[in-house]
Scaffold this active site. Structure first.
Site, PDB file in Angstrom:
ATOM      1  N   GLU A 198      23.918  18.412 -25.294  1.00  0.00           N
ATOM      2  CA  GLU A 198      24.159  18.017 -26.296  1.00  0.00           C
ATOM      3  C   GLU A 198      25.122  19.429 -26.955  1.00  0.00           C
ATOM      4  OE1 GLU A 198      19.930  19.563 -26.965  1.00  0.00           O
ATOM      5  OE2 GLU A 198      19.547  17.571 -26.405  1.00  0.00           O
TER       6      GLU A 198
ATOM      7  N   GLU B 117      17.768  12.268 -21.908  1.00  0.00           N
ATOM      8  CA  GLU B 117      16.121  12.624 -22.114  1.00  0.00           C
ATOM      9  C   GLU B 117      15.922  11.732 -22.776  1.00  0.00           C
ATOM     10  OE1 GLU B 117      16.567  16.589 -23.603  1.00  0.00           O
ATOM     11  OE2 GLU B 117      17.864  17.202 -22.156  1.00  0.00           O
TER      12      GLU B 117
HETATM   13  C1  FCB Z   1      16.747  19.473 -25.526  1.00  0.00           C
HETATM   14  C2  FCB Z   1      16.766  20.118 -24.309  1.00  0.00           C
HETATM   15  C3  FCB Z   1      16.119  20.099 -23.619  1.00  0.00           C
HETATM   16  C4  FCB Z   1      15.144  20.659 -23.630  1.00  0.00           C
HETATM   17  C5  FCB Z   1      13.995  19.547 -24.864  1.00  0.00           C
HETATM   18  C6  FCB Z   1      13.465  19.196 -25.237  1.00  0.00           C
HETATM   19  O1  FCB Z   1      17.902  19.353 -26.912  1.00  0.00           O
HETATM   20  O2  FCB Z   1      18.543  19.621 -23.817  1.00  0.00           O
HETATM   21  O3  FCB Z   1      16.627  21.369 -22.406  1.00  0.00           O
HETATM   22  O4  FCB Z   1      15.019  21.623 -24.163  1.00  0.00           O
HETATM   23  O5  FCB Z   1      15.338  19.366 -25.623  1.00  0.00           O
END
Ligand code: FCB
Length: 448
Positions: free
Chosen positions: A163, A353
């Site tokens: 990110e 994620e």
């Molecule tokens: C993302 C992050 C991760 C976690 C999630 C909820 O932005 O990459 O580390 O905090 O959100």
């Protein structure tokens, strides 16, 4: 529904969020150590000093992963555990730790997927200008090269950055993340350095000729939707999409920055230093996949609320929201995947994620009853499946997160885990969603 045979069902974590052992065995400080120890930065004054104590408990945690049937585990390396000052001398204990972690995963049939940078820049590099300093690009590439050589025989999935939008803009414009700056010019420059360092690291990885390995980058992407059908809101949505999504997608998948956003920054007197040759390096990056982190869509309207980009997020009524106040919107995952397929030449994708924070305050027969998370995941798996049917090359799915952990500025107040952590005793407790996920993995999809 059944996913394809080699689909990787996994879960994800990040070093600073779970490891703890912040001052042990030669680890140097990172910007998150510094930031979290400054009063008022983190909810309840929490820090990652101990976190889930995973540094000491990793073998037990791998047992949990195995019990869950995980095929893959995405984790990040703490740069300052390897190079305590970011460059130069290495710390043997840190090397030993990641060597054993990787070996233990493989021994248990779990494929490691390594993220090199999940926001924890060594503080020593911050002290000489951090990501705003172009030299940091080279230090990152040196660190990446070291890790490829150390673990590349066993680790076949790499991502350079997690990110970069958050690292650049939450850390240097909003100031709610480390290192806590509030400077648009710096944030845009940082974003360029992050992207450049990604491209350079990919180039090194390819030269090392790990033919069976794959490397990519992880982006946080949000479908951006106008709140009304006014021209104002439509234009706003295009701008916000450019700032959050296209800046990074275009750079890593098309080798250029979007013209409208470059122009917008210029109008704000922000003209990032892009040296001759940078764009060629960025355009030449031959990464193998895109990692997508998806949590929610953003519905936006024109508003002076955000002074620079002139927008405000609107929360649609009647929708369900997680503990983060993020709208539950599974369909957004499908929309995002189809968009990437259509606008970016159908790359291989992993969902690196996806997950949700809920209250998790009910324990029934020794299991945390998180029906809401189970439904959340189930809805998103459905959409991922539909996207695959529509031709998206989706190769795997890493649920965020394996266990509750240090949620950055929100400390331990938000729980994202499949496994519940009692932070006082470090007890690990299964949630219903984890038991359900185990079944999904076993069946390679949701039954029925
Ligand atoms: C993302 C992050 C991760 C976690 C999630 C909820 O932005 O990459 O580390 O905090 O959100």
């Amino acid at each position: 529904m059944k996913f394809h045979e080699n689909f990787v069902w996994g879960s994800a974590t990040a070093a600073y969020q779970i490891e703890g052992a912040a001052n042990e065995e030669g680890r140097g400080a990172s910007i998150w150590d510094r930031f979290s120890h400054i009063e008022e930065n983190i909810v309840n004054g929490d820090t990652g000093d101990v976190a889930c104590d995973h540094y000491h408990r990793y073998k037990d945690d791998i047992k949990l992963m195995k019990e869950m049937g995980l095929k893959g585990y995405r984790f990040s390396i703490s740069w300052s555990r390897i190079f305590p000052t970011g460059r130069g001398m290495v710390n043997q204990k840190g090397i030993d730790f990641y060597n054993s972690l990787v070996d233990e995963l493989i021994k248990n049939g779990i494929e490691p997927a390594v993220t090199l940078y999940h926001w924890d820049l060594p503080q020593a590099l911050e002290d000489i200008g951090g990501w705003g300093n172009r030299d940091t690009v080279d230090y990152f590439v040196e660190y990446a090269t070291y890790m490829f050589k150390l673990l590349g025989d066993r680790v076949k999935k790499w991502s350079t950055h997690n990110e970069p939008w958050v690292a650049a803009f939450a850390g240097n414009l909003a100031g709610r993340h480390a290192p806590g700056n509030t400077d648009l010019k710096l944030a845009v420059q940082v974003s360029h350095h992050l992207i450049l360092s990604h491209a350079k690291a990919v180039e090194v990885y390819k030269k090392l000729n790990h033919k069976d390995g794959k490397i990519g980058i992880v982006l946080d992407l949000h479908p951006i939707v106008p709140a009304t059908d006014s021209k104002e809101d439509y234009d706003t949505s295009i701008l916000v999409d450019g700032y959050q999504n296209r800046w990074f997608l275009d750079a890593v998948l098309k080798g250029k920055y979007p013209e409208d956003i470059l122009k917008f920054y210029k109008e704000k007197l922000v003209d990032p230093v892009i040296m001759p040759g940078d764009m060629e390096i960025i355009a030449g990056n031959s990464m193998d996949y895109l990692g997508v982190n998806y949590y929610f869509r953003k519905v936006v309207k024109r508003s002076p609320h955000n002074k620079i980009f002139q927008f405000e997020e609107v929360k649609p009524e009647g929708a369900e929201y997680t503990e983060m106040n993020w709208e539950v919107y599974p369909r957004g995952l499908y929309d995002l995947l189809i968009r990437i397929k259509e606008e970016y030449n159908n790359p291989h994708i992993y969902i690196t994620e996806n997950g949700a924070a809920f209250k998790d305050d009910k324990i029934v027969n020794g299991v945390v009853d998180d029906e809401d998370r189970l439904r959340f995941l189930s809805g998103h798996f459905d959409e991922a499946y539909k996207a695959i049917e529509a031709g998206v090359k989706l190769d795997g799915y890493y649920v965020w997160s394996l266990m509750d952990n240090f949620e950055w500025a929100l400390g331990y107040s938000k729980r994202f885990g499949l496994i519940f952590i009692d932070f006082k005793t470090q007890e690990r407790i299964w949630k219903k969603s984890a038991i359900w996920y185990k079944g999904v993995i076993k069946n390679n999809g949701i039954k029925g």
